[in-house]
Motif scaffolding. Structure first.
Motif, PDB file in Angstrom:
ATOM      1  N   LYS A  30    -105.447   0.346  12.810  1.00 34.72           N
ATOM      2  CA  LYS A  30    -106.672  -0.203  12.260  1.00 34.72           C
ATOM      3  C   LYS A  30    -106.778   0.169  10.796  1.00 34.72           C
ATOM      4  N   THR A  31    -107.519  -0.637  10.050  1.00 32.50           N
ATOM      5  CA  THR A  31    -107.744  -0.354   8.641  1.00 32.50           C
ATOM      6  C   THR A  31    -109.065  -0.973   8.212  1.00 32.50           C
ATOM      7  N   THR A  32    -109.717  -0.348   7.254  1.00 35.43           N
ATOM      8  CA  THR A  32    -110.962  -0.842   6.676  1.00 35.43           C
ATOM      9  C   THR A  32    -110.864  -0.724   5.161  1.00 35.43           C
ATOM     10  N   VAL A  33    -111.217  -1.799   4.457  1.00 32.52           N
ATOM     11  CA  VAL A  33    -111.191  -1.828   3.002  1.00 32.52           C
ATOM     12  C   VAL A  33    -112.552  -2.334   2.536  1.00 32.52           C
ATOM     13  N   GLU A  34    -113.084  -1.724   1.477  1.00 31.68           N
ATOM     14  CA  GLU A  34    -114.410  -2.087   0.989  1.00 31.68           C
ATOM     15  C   GLU A  34    -114.482  -1.863  -0.510  1.00 31.68           C
TER      16      GLU A  34
ATOM     17  N   SER B 212    -123.807  -5.589  -5.319  1.00 26.78           N
ATOM     18  CA  SER B 212    -123.226  -6.365  -4.215  1.00 26.78           C
ATOM     19  C   SER B 212    -121.895  -5.749  -3.804  1.00 26.78           C
ATOM     20  N   SER B 213    -121.465  -6.073  -2.573  1.00 29.28           N
ATOM     21  CA  SER B 213    -120.255  -5.443  -2.044  1.00 29.28           C
ATOM     22  C   SER B 213    -119.641  -6.326  -0.967  1.00 29.28           C
ATOM     23  N   TRP B 214    -118.435  -5.930  -0.563  1.00 22.99           N
ATOM     24  CA  TRP B 214    -117.728  -6.606   0.519  1.00 22.99           C
ATOM     25  C   TRP B 214    -117.063  -5.564   1.400  1.00 22.99           C
ATOM     26  N   LEU B 215    -116.765  -5.954   2.627  1.00 25.75           N
ATOM     27  CA  LEU B 215    -116.085  -5.073   3.583  1.00 25.75           C
ATOM     28  C   LEU B 215    -115.246  -5.913   4.530  1.00 25.75           C
ATOM     29  N   ILE B 216    -114.034  -5.464   4.789  1.00 24.67           N
ATOM     30  CA  ILE B 216    -113.153  -6.078   5.787  1.00 24.67           C
ATOM     31  C   ILE B 216    -112.588  -4.955   6.640  1.00 24.67           C
TER      32      ILE B 216
ATOM     33  N   ASP C  78    -109.595  -7.144  16.796  1.00 30.73           N
ATOM     34  CA  ASP C  78    -110.943  -7.445  16.327  1.00 30.73           C
ATOM     35  C   ASP C  78    -110.959  -7.389  14.809  1.00 30.73           C
ATOM     36  N   LEU C  79    -111.777  -8.241  14.227  1.00 30.28           N
ATOM     37  CA  LEU C  79    -111.873  -8.372  12.773  1.00 30.28           C
ATOM     38  C   LEU C  79    -113.348  -8.447  12.393  1.00 30.28           C
ATOM     39  N   HIS C  80    -113.766  -7.595  11.457  1.00 29.32           N
ATOM     40  CA  HIS C  80    -115.127  -7.587  10.935  1.00 29.32           C
ATOM     41  C   HIS C  80    -115.088  -7.887   9.440  1.00 29.32           C
ATOM     42  N   GLY C  81    -116.086  -8.618   8.973  1.00 27.42           N
ATOM     43  CA  GLY C  81    -116.223  -8.862   7.548  1.00 27.42           C
ATOM     44  C   GLY C  81    -117.691  -8.947   7.171  1.00 27.42           C
ATOM     45  N   LYS C  82    -118.019  -8.484   5.971  1.00 29.84           N
ATOM     46  CA  LYS C  82    -119.408  -8.547   5.531  1.00 29.84           C
ATOM     47  C   LYS C  82    -119.460  -8.650   4.011  1.00 29.84           C
ATOM     48  N   VAL C  83    -120.357  -9.500   3.544  1.00 27.97           N
ATOM     49  CA  VAL C  83    -120.665  -9.623   2.119  1.00 27.97           C
ATOM     50  C   VAL C  83    -122.144  -9.286   1.950  1.00 27.97           C
TER      51      VAL C  83
END
Length: 886
Positions: free
Chosen positions: A341-345, A353-357, A412-417
């Motif tokens: 697993k990995t998370t980048v933000e 403002s920000s992003w996350l994957i 599973d894949l999560h994303g947020k702006v």
């Protein structure tokens, strides 16, 4: 307490100010550099690294502001205040605590004798809001408090009795912060931002207590439900972690959901950013279907759910996807028994403002370690550990199936702006996509009469697939000083496919008062889809003596269900419906010594024109005292139903209520007494009674049925009664040692006019006594250990009326779990290592008892026989997880 207000600068420095400024500026003058047209965020970051001062601010408030200041100038704050005034920002310096507050100027008229404070709680490193943080203060010698809302916004309204107010802010996984406010010069400070620093060892804990009000127990229960403990595959598991609570029945390693206070599994629902997650887990219950690294808040309701939240007949787990860092790029990477697993933000526009994957992908097909292939066979019911019952059955060979190739993949894949406006408005868009693909081939010995061989191996296959896409958009903004708006829209699309070529069917009949059981294999296939479209608008309104939330929700459902089985060849059903809910929640916070929550939710469901009312009431007496009392009542209705198949842990299949099969409902009565004799000890005893109507069960789960009796393959005329007494005790013996214990005495009985001639019977998940004890020990700041012992009386024995092993209940359930967590702050980031052992003592716990087919070799020719058999839960299973954050 001497407070250095910048308004004093017009007349010169007070003595405390002079000392502080001398230290702040002159001691750093050699290193200070004048900032010309520099971002204020960068200036603050530079000052924090070189001085002892803390700056409390909200990123979006100052993210676009540029200043020209000289940090070495003794008039620095005077110049800063002058430059920020046109932007509507006040600067206040607390000389005794070395803190600087950047506040949005407010023209709100002061109310005589009242203090009105608003503020936000945020993560100091990322700027992310921290929902439901606890805010406390001392008033007339007693501790008072509130909980921040889901946007991290809090409001304190109280009588103005003192010249200053010290508030204390805490949140699980963060260092507690204190600030002191000058109420003489500014009795109504607005927009204060409290910045909490994450702890080195931060856990994904679940908040259990009510969100609408504060009670002393909030701090006592912090850390009780840690989602990183005791997971069979090493990774964080929020659903499984809830089993430490007495409201949740103790379950096996693989399961199809939680039973909350007697409810069937479909009564427990999971929401992500307000949208339904229709399949709660990967790999038959071993893992959550969402990556914990992408989740900010877990909120669990098991008693009375506030009216602004959807609720069903059981419990609700509400999750929020966290926002990415507004300051800089960050990432983590990790591995466990079964997946990478990995998370980048990072920021889109710094401070605003920000992003996350965040992504997780399994490698079970590539690395067959830690018994991964056996878990697949076990989950798909191809080859589970078992034993045949009865002394006279020694000649029976139960191994009819030889396993072949397997395949298991989950992801599973999560994303947020995220974007935050200067006034505190928030615009968020998040997506989630997850699923499983599991297959297992095998060879089953079958009787072939036309062949020379008595038995012949036939190729069979079992398939279990699902996929769930969720997307939502949220807009949150302040309309007035006391009205906050929440708007959202989203979609959840779900599809499943389960098939088993050699599904075992059981028929139980009586002839001449003798029970006869027949078994045979025949293919079984189900496919289903469910689409949910949702729109919601709500308003949070703050009054002097109470808070209120009003709003409405629109839901549209479209789903279909296909079944091809021995009884239902080619069955297909498609349903659609609209649902409109209106709700109001009122929380009275100033009725000392009473705290009162009142909620109402009205439902209109178009498929059947059902109009239903869900009232909710919660009352707490003496919430701030060492002993407090509470009572509650709620009625909930459920329009979506999950149908499962006994002991076949398949993808979750959902169906809709219709004009012939009304929605499920429950009346929930509860009461409790809560003790906190000293700060670090807590005991609660709660009792409940739940009355259920129109629960759904699939017909194949009922062995007493000789054939089908309805147009649908599930039946609904199931009523039930759950009752119990629950005890929860937690002792924080020292800062390094805590013990938590829970005990439940309960029962859950079902009744259907078509089953057992209408007699009541115990539900499959009923356990009379349940006990768990957890020891948490912190050896050092970097290392902690958790040891848990679980005991429960056996679940009902479905074969109790047979001559062989006719006890009403199976053997008692016992399990010891061990978990260790190591976290170390390194120069380039943070390292976390988790080691766990599920069922450390390898106790053989009976999962269920059933009839099964076996080869009777005592006769010639050999033949198939129906035999009773115990199937066991997962034995000893080690796991690990390693994560590096940078």
């Amino acid at each position: 307490m001497p407070v250095c207000d910048l308004r004093d600068l017009k007349y010169g420095f007070s003595f405390p100010c002079l000392i502080i400024f001398s230290f702040l500026f002159f001691s750093q003058q050699a290193n200070a550099q004048k900032a010309e047209n520099a971002l204020l965020l960068d200036v603050i970051s530079n000052l924090k690294s070189k001085t002892p001062f803390r700056f409390l601010y909200r990123e979006s408030l100052i993210s676009t502001i540029r200043v020209s200041v000289d940090p070495g100038d003794e008039d620095f704050f005077k110049d800063l205040r002058k430059q920020l005034k046109p932007h509507g920002i006040d600067v206040r310096v607390d000389s005794s605590r070395y803190q600087v507050l950047l506040l949005q100027s407010s023209d709100l008229p002061a109310q005589a004798g009242l203090v009105d404070i608003t503020g936000y709680v945020v993560d100091a490193q990322t700027g992310e809001r921290l929902p439901y943080a606890t805010v406390t203060w001392s008033e007339t010698g007693r501790t008072k408090g509130i909980a921040a809302g889901n946007t991290g916004l809090f409001r304190i309204t109280k009588k103005n009795l003192e010249s200053s107010l010290t508030i204390r802010i805490s949140f699980i996984g963060y260092e507690t912060e204190e600030i002191t406010l000058d109420l003489v010069n500014n009795p109504q400070p607005q927009g204060i931002t409290i910045r909490l620093t994450p702890k080195v060892m931060s856990g994904a804990d679940i908040l259990v207590t009510g969100i609408s009000y504060y009670a002393n127990i909030d701090s006592s229960l912090s850390g009780l439900v840690n989602t990183g403990q005791f997971s069979p595959l090493g990774e964080t598991n929020a659903v499984r972690a809830l089993q430490v609570l007495p409201s949740s029945s103790i379950g096996t390693a693989m399961n199809d959901g939680l039973n909350i206070r007697g409810s069937n599994p479909d009564g427990f629902q999971v929401f992500l950013d307000g949208m339904s997650i229709f399949n709660q887990n990967h790999l038959f219950g071993l893992l959550d279907s969402f990556n914990a690294d992408a989740i900010q808040t877990n909120y669990y309701f098991y008693d009375v759910t506030p009216a602004q939240f959807q609720s069903s007949t059981g419990g609700t787990l509400s999750l929020l996807t966290r926002t990415g860092s507004q300051h800089g790029i960050g990432a983590n990477a990790g591995a466990s028994n079964s997946s990478f697993k990995t998370t980048v933000e990072g920021p889109i526009k710094k401070g605003q403002s920000s992003w996350l994957i965040s992504a997780r992908n399994s490698y079970m097909n590539s690395l067959p370690w830690f018994n991964n292939p056996d878990l697949i066979k076990w989950g798909l019911d191809i080859d589970r550990p078992k034993r045949i019952l009865g002394d006279d059955l020694t000649d029976l060979n139960a191994e009819l199936v030889e396993t072949g190739d397997s395949e298991a993949h989950f992801f599973d894949l999560h994303g947020k702006v995220y974007h935050e406006g200067r006034t505190g408005s928030r615009l968020m868009a998040s997506v989630y996509y997850g699923g499983d693909r599991t297959r297992q081939s095998a060879f089953r010995q079958a009787r072939v009469f036309s062949s020379d061989n008595v038995f012949e191996a036939q190729d069979v296959e079992t398939i279990n697939d699902w996929g769930n896409f969720v997307g939502s958009v949220h807009l949150q903004r302040e309309l007035t000083e006391r009205i906050y708006s929440h708007s959202m829209a989203g979609i959840s699309a779900y599809a499943t496919n389960f098939s088993k070529d050699d599904f075992v069917y059981t028929r139980s009949t009586e002839r001449n008062d003798i029970k006869e059981v027949s078994m045979f294999t025949f293919p079984f296939t189900t496919q289903s889809t469910l689409n949910e479209i949702k729109a919601e608008q709500s308003l949070d309104i703050s009054f002097t003596s109470f808070d209120a939330t009003i709003g409405a929700t629109y839901l549209y459902y479209l789903g279909d269900y296909m079944e091809d089985s021995f009884d239902r060849q080619g069955f297909f059903n498609r349903m659609s419906s609209s649902q409109v809910d209106a709700f109001v929640q009122t929380d009275f916070l100033q009725l000392n010594p009473v705290q009162l929550e009142m909620g109402n939710r009205i439902h209109y469901y178009s498929n059947g024109n059902y109009l239903r009312w869900s009232p909710r009431l919660k009352l707490r007496l003496f919430p701030d005292s060492a002993i407090s009392l509470g009572v509650g009542f709620s009625r909930n209705h459920q329009f979506l139903h999950r149908v499962g198949f006994a002991n076949a842990v398949t993808s979750d299949v959902w169906i809709l209520s219709d004009d012939e099969q009304p929605p499920s409902s429950v009346n929930h009565f509860s009461g409790g007494i809560y003790f906190q004799p000293i700060h670090h000890s807590y005991l609660q005893i709660e009792a409940y009674l739940k009355e259920y109507q129109n629960l759904r069960l699939h017909e194949i789960n009922t062995q007493t049925l000789g054939n089908t009796f309805a147009k649908m393959p599930w039946f609904y005329e199931n009523s039930g009664k759950g009752k119990g007494v629950e005890m929860l005790m937690r002792n924080q013996i020292t800062r390094f040692l805590a013990i938590s214990q829970s005990y439940t005495l309960s029962s859950m009985e079902l009744q259907n006019p078509y089953i057992l001639e209408g007699d009541t019977y115990y539900a499959d998940w009923d356990r009379r006594h349940s006990y768990s004890s957890t020891l948490e020990f912190e050896f050092a700041r970097d290392l902690s250990v958790n040891l848990s012992w679980i005991y429960a009386t056996g679940s009902p024995n479905k074969l109790a009326d047979s001559e062989i092993h006719g006890r009403e209940r199976l053997a008692n359930y016992r399990r010891v779990d061990l978990s260790m967590h190591y976290a170390r702050q390194l120069s380039q980031g943070q390292l976390e290592l988790k080691l766990s052992a599920f069922n450390l003592l390898n106790h053989q716990n009976t999962w269920y008892r059933k009839y099964n087919l076996a080869i009777d070799s005592s006769r010639s020719p050999a033949r198939l026989a129906t035999v009773p058999m115990d199937v066991y839960d997962l034995g000893f299973h080690p796991s690990f997880e390693i994560v590096f954050s940078f």
